[in-house]
Scaffold this motif. Sequence first.
Motif, PDB file in Angstrom:
ATOM      1  N   THR A  44       6.569   9.284  28.141  1.00  0.00           N
ATOM      2  CA  THR A  44       8.013   9.192  28.455  1.00  0.00           C
ATOM      3  C   THR A  44       8.205   8.527  27.038  1.00  0.00           C
ATOM      4  N   ASN A  45       8.110   8.332  26.177  1.00  0.00           N
ATOM      5  CA  ASN A  45       8.812   8.075  24.960  1.00  0.00           C
ATOM      6  C   ASN A  45       9.131   9.343  24.254  1.00  0.00           C
ATOM      7  N   VAL A  46      10.274   8.585  23.487  1.00  0.00           N
ATOM      8  CA  VAL A  46      11.027   9.621  22.937  1.00  0.00           C
ATOM      9  C   VAL A  46      10.231   9.641  21.377  1.00  0.00           C
ATOM     10  N   GLU A  47      10.980  11.463  21.201  1.00  0.00           N
ATOM     11  CA  GLU A  47       9.635  11.655  19.831  1.00  0.00           C
ATOM     12  C   GLU A  47      11.000  12.711  19.135  1.00  0.00           C
ATOM     13  N   GLY A  48      11.695  13.021  17.819  1.00  0.00           N
ATOM     14  CA  GLY A  48      12.616  13.412  17.449  1.00  0.00           C
ATOM     15  C   GLY A  48      12.750  12.704  16.414  1.00  0.00           C
ATOM     16  N   MET A  49      14.602  13.505  15.588  1.00  0.00           N
ATOM     17  CA  MET A  49      14.878  12.772  14.241  1.00  0.00           C
ATOM     18  C   MET A  49      16.244  12.705  14.474  1.00  0.00           C
ATOM     19  N   LEU A  50      16.420  11.261  14.477  1.00  0.00           N
ATOM     20  CA  LEU A  50      18.573  11.612  14.772  1.00  0.00           C
ATOM     21  C   LEU A  50      18.890  11.644  13.912  1.00  0.00           C
ATOM     22  N   ILE A  51      19.874  12.523  13.029  1.00  0.00           N
ATOM     23  CA  ILE A  51      20.789  13.218  11.829  1.00  0.00           C
ATOM     24  C   ILE A  51      22.023  12.164  11.895  1.00  0.00           C
ATOM     25  N   PRO A  52      22.539  11.503  11.433  1.00  0.00           N
ATOM     26  CA  PRO A  52      23.164  10.438  11.526  1.00  0.00           C
ATOM     27  C   PRO A  52      24.514  10.509  11.926  1.00  0.00           C
ATOM     28  N   ARG A  53      25.263  10.203  12.857  1.00  0.00           N
ATOM     29  CA  ARG A  53      25.903  10.703  14.064  1.00  0.00           C
ATOM     30  C   ARG A  53      27.796   9.796  13.052  1.00  0.00           C
ATOM     31  N   ILE A  54      28.764  10.691  12.987  1.00  0.00           N
ATOM     32  CA  ILE A  54      29.659   9.991  12.644  1.00  0.00           C
ATOM     33  C   ILE A  54      31.211  10.564  13.150  1.00  0.00           C
ATOM     34  N   ASP A  55      32.001  10.711  12.912  1.00  0.00           N
ATOM     35  CA  ASP A  55      33.836  11.254  13.282  1.00  0.00           C
ATOM     36  C   ASP A  55      34.321  11.895  12.413  1.00  0.00           C
ATOM     37  N   ARG A  56      34.933  12.849  12.829  1.00  0.00           N
ATOM     38  CA  ARG A  56      35.395  13.882  12.141  1.00  0.00           C
ATOM     39  C   ARG A  56      36.743  12.889  11.502  1.00  0.00           C
ATOM     40  N   GLN A  57      37.430  11.863  11.373  1.00  0.00           N
ATOM     41  CA  GLN A  57      37.938  11.656  10.538  1.00  0.00           C
ATOM     42  C   GLN A  57      36.923  10.179   8.793  1.00  0.00           C
ATOM     43  N   LYS A  58      35.684  10.531   9.553  1.00  0.00           N
ATOM     44  CA  LYS A  58      34.729   9.731   8.249  1.00  0.00           C
ATOM     45  C   LYS A  58      34.001  10.808   7.272  1.00  0.00           C
ATOM     46  N   ALA A  59      34.195  11.770   8.418  1.00  0.00           N
ATOM     47  CA  ALA A  59      33.448  12.706   7.327  1.00  0.00           C
ATOM     48  C   ALA A  59      34.795  13.805   6.813  1.00  0.00           C
ATOM     49  N   GLN A  60      35.758  13.611   6.522  1.00  0.00           N
ATOM     50  CA  GLN A  60      36.910  13.927   5.530  1.00  0.00           C
ATOM     51  C   GLN A  60      37.662  13.317   4.810  1.00  0.00           C
TER      52      GLN A  60
END
Length: 323
Positions: A44-60
């Motif tokens: 049940t351990n989680v595998e994978g890679m997390l991409i940075p999560r941001i909102d639209r204002q930050k990306a802008q």
Amino acid sequence: MKLKIISVVLLLVFYNSYAQVGINTETPLTTLDVTAKNPSGTGTNVEGMLIPRIDRQKAQSMAAIPVSTLIYISNATTGSAAGSAVNIDTVGYYFYNGTVWVKLDTNIYNVDGSLAGNRVVSQNANTLSFTGTAVNAFSIDGSTFSVNAAANRVGIGTNNPSTVFEVVGGHGGEMRVSSGTGNSRWGFETRDNTGPGGSDVLNITNRSDANNVRAMTFASNGNAYIGGGLVNDQGANYALITVDNVNSNVKIGDTPNGGADMKLVVNPGNSTTSGAGIQVTQGDVYVQNSKYGIILKSPNGSCRRVTMNDLGVLTTSAVITCP
């Protein structure tokens, strides 16, 4: 302490030698090789890679962004869809192309796109279906072809057909159904050319070029022309039968616009040879009202009516006005 320093030195030597980093692997195959710790099984351990999560204002708001930077927009309601964030309208993955953030999800169901070349869809035994409820649910080039899914209608030349099948065209032919190509084809067509009875509504013809010969023509004024080689809509060769809706009569072989006072006009042609204009192979010619008869025209151009009295004697009336 010495052991830690040695470990760091060995790591740097390894990195500089191969310029590759591995996570959960001692033999990375690429610049960065992330290997699942438990690639199989029921753990049940989680595998994978997390991409940075941001909102639209930050990306802008970010500046000096390297090309190919990958982010995940977790909130697309902040900021505005402008500038570098002009394409950010939903949550999802985006990468930076040097100018704007581009959505990774580029399937035709979410974003518009352009074909870079010709494409062929091989359906084989598979079906392809479209469902919709809009007036212009499916269209090609605007109104060239349109499906009104709201009313189950199809339009050509209109994106809002008013009947089950509607064709709207311009001058020179709105619709044509033909058996082939060349001057020997048969079919029917609707046209908008000026004909002997006004603009044609429907033609049944054996050719579709400029000198087509009509088997039957229905005009916009209600007239119908049957056979006789009606050429180029102008009546140069008179129709075998003309049903004149304007003058309420029928003409056989006569000009489409002649004989307005007669209910039946027969013109076998301009030949000087003898011959009957009307031939009754079997049956009688019956004049029901006794005040009428047969009008004959003499060589000097006068006309007389031939009638019969109660004794069966044929008589001629005084000179009457010729029809």
